[in-house]
Design a protein around this motif. Structure first.
Motif, mmCIF file in Angstrom:
data_model
loop_
_atom_site.group_PDB
_atom_site.id
_atom_site.type_symbol
_atom_site.label_atom_id
_atom_site.label_comp_id
_atom_site.label_asym_id
_atom_site.label_seq_id
_atom_site.Cartn_x
_atom_site.Cartn_y
_atom_site.Cartn_z
ATOM 1 N N GLU A 178 34.517 38.029 -15.942
ATOM 2 C CA GLU A 178 35.547 37.598 -14.999
ATOM 3 C C GLU A 178 35.367 36.131 -14.607
ATOM 4 O OE1 GLU A 178 37.151 38.740 -10.567
ATOM 5 O OE2 GLU A 178 36.518 40.358 -11.891
ATOM 6 N N ARG A 179 34.136 35.697 -14.451
ATOM 7 C CA ARG A 179 33.862 34.308 -14.075
ATOM 8 C C ARG A 179 34.435 33.342 -15.109
ATOM 9 N NH1 ARG A 179 30.609 31.084 -16.179
ATOM 10 N NH2 ARG A 179 29.360 32.668 -17.209
ATOM 11 N N LEU A 180 34.267 33.665 -16.394
ATOM 12 C CA LEU A 180 34.782 32.805 -17.454
ATOM 13 C C LEU A 180 36.310 32.804 -17.463
ATOM 14 C CD1 LEU A 180 34.393 30.935 -19.843
ATOM 15 C CD2 LEU A 180 34.070 32.960 -21.300
ATOM 16 N N VAL A 181 36.924 33.960 -17.257
ATOM 17 C CA VAL A 181 38.386 34.025 -17.184
ATOM 18 C C VAL A 181 38.887 33.138 -16.052
ATOM 19 C CG1 VAL A 181 40.388 35.512 -16.772
ATOM 20 C CG2 VAL A 181 38.508 36.314 -18.228
ATOM 21 N N ARG A 182 38.238 33.216 -14.902
ATOM 22 C CA ARG A 182 38.623 32.364 -13.766
ATOM 23 C C ARG A 182 38.522 30.882 -14.123
ATOM 24 N NH1 ARG A 182 39.340 34.689 -8.953
ATOM 25 N NH2 ARG A 182 38.841 36.892 -8.769
ATOM 26 N N GLU A 183 37.438 30.501 -14.795
ATOM 27 C CA GLU A 183 37.257 29.102 -15.190
ATOM 28 C C GLU A 183 38.340 28.655 -16.167
ATOM 29 O OE1 GLU A 183 33.311 28.691 -16.781
ATOM 30 O OE2 GLU A 183 32.373 29.189 -14.848
ATOM 31 N N LEU A 184 38.694 29.520 -17.104
ATOM 32 C CA LEU A 184 39.709 29.167 -18.093
ATOM 33 C C LEU A 184 41.083 29.010 -17.453
ATOM 34 C CD1 LEU A 184 38.618 31.470 -21.061
ATOM 35 C CD2 LEU A 184 38.215 29.007 -20.788
ATOM 36 N N VAL A 185 41.408 29.871 -16.501
ATOM 37 C CA VAL A 185 42.692 29.754 -15.795
ATOM 38 C C VAL A 185 42.712 28.461 -14.983
ATOM 39 C CG1 VAL A 185 44.191 30.765 -14.032
ATOM 40 C CG2 VAL A 185 43.113 32.243 -15.752
ATOM 41 N N GLU A 186 41.619 28.180 -14.278
ATOM 42 C CA GLU A 186 41.562 26.945 -13.485
ATOM 43 C C GLU A 186 41.635 25.709 -14.380
ATOM 44 O OE1 GLU A 186 39.046 24.736 -9.948
ATOM 45 O OE2 GLU A 186 38.247 26.578 -10.815
ATOM 46 N N ASP A 187 40.955 25.728 -15.520
ATOM 47 C CA ASP A 187 41.024 24.603 -16.451
ATOM 48 C C ASP A 187 42.448 24.391 -16.945
ATOM 49 O OD1 ASP A 187 38.298 24.201 -16.194
ATOM 50 O OD2 ASP A 187 37.798 25.075 -18.148
#
Length: 118
Positions: A89-98
């Motif tokens: 989930e942390r990586l998904v959040r980072e990708l959406v924010e990026d």
């Protein structure tokens, strides 16, 4: 992350909105009139198209071939399709924010300042 969480995340950014230009089953998340995420929130598995720096896109596809592929019906150089359940989930959040940040970076300076993201 489930569909409701993905939707809430996308709408949590300043001035982010949701539209349905491709029909009621496809959510398009935009900022400043520009798309940063596209998802069929009822689809299984849940996937989301996200904008990505071209070099990062290649790196992510190599590191996560089961979860990150060239953007479906998108510019394959700048967009990835991400299978949400196959990544932390942390990586998904980072990708959406990026993705959001890349789109904001392309907006006029006055709009970026209004969003407090110079």
């Amino acid at each position: 992350m489930r569909a409701a969480g993905l939707r809430a995340l996308c709408l949590s950014f300043p001035a982010a909105g949701e539209e349905f230009p491709f029909g009621p089953e496809t959510s398009v998340f935009k900022v400043g009139g520009k798309m940063f995420a596209l998802a069929a929130l009822e689809a299984r598995p849940l996937t989301v198209n996200l904008k990505c720096d071209p070099e990062d896109a290649l790196r992510l596809r190599a590191a996560h071939p089961e979860a990150v592929v060239p953007g479906w019906h998108m510019n394959k150089r700048h967009w990835n399709t991400v299978t949400v359940s196959a990544l932390p989930e942390r990586l998904v959040r980072e990708l959406v924010e990026d993705s959001y940040d890349l789109v904001v970076a392309g907006l006029p300076r006055a709009e970026r300042l209004r969003l407090d993201r110079p």
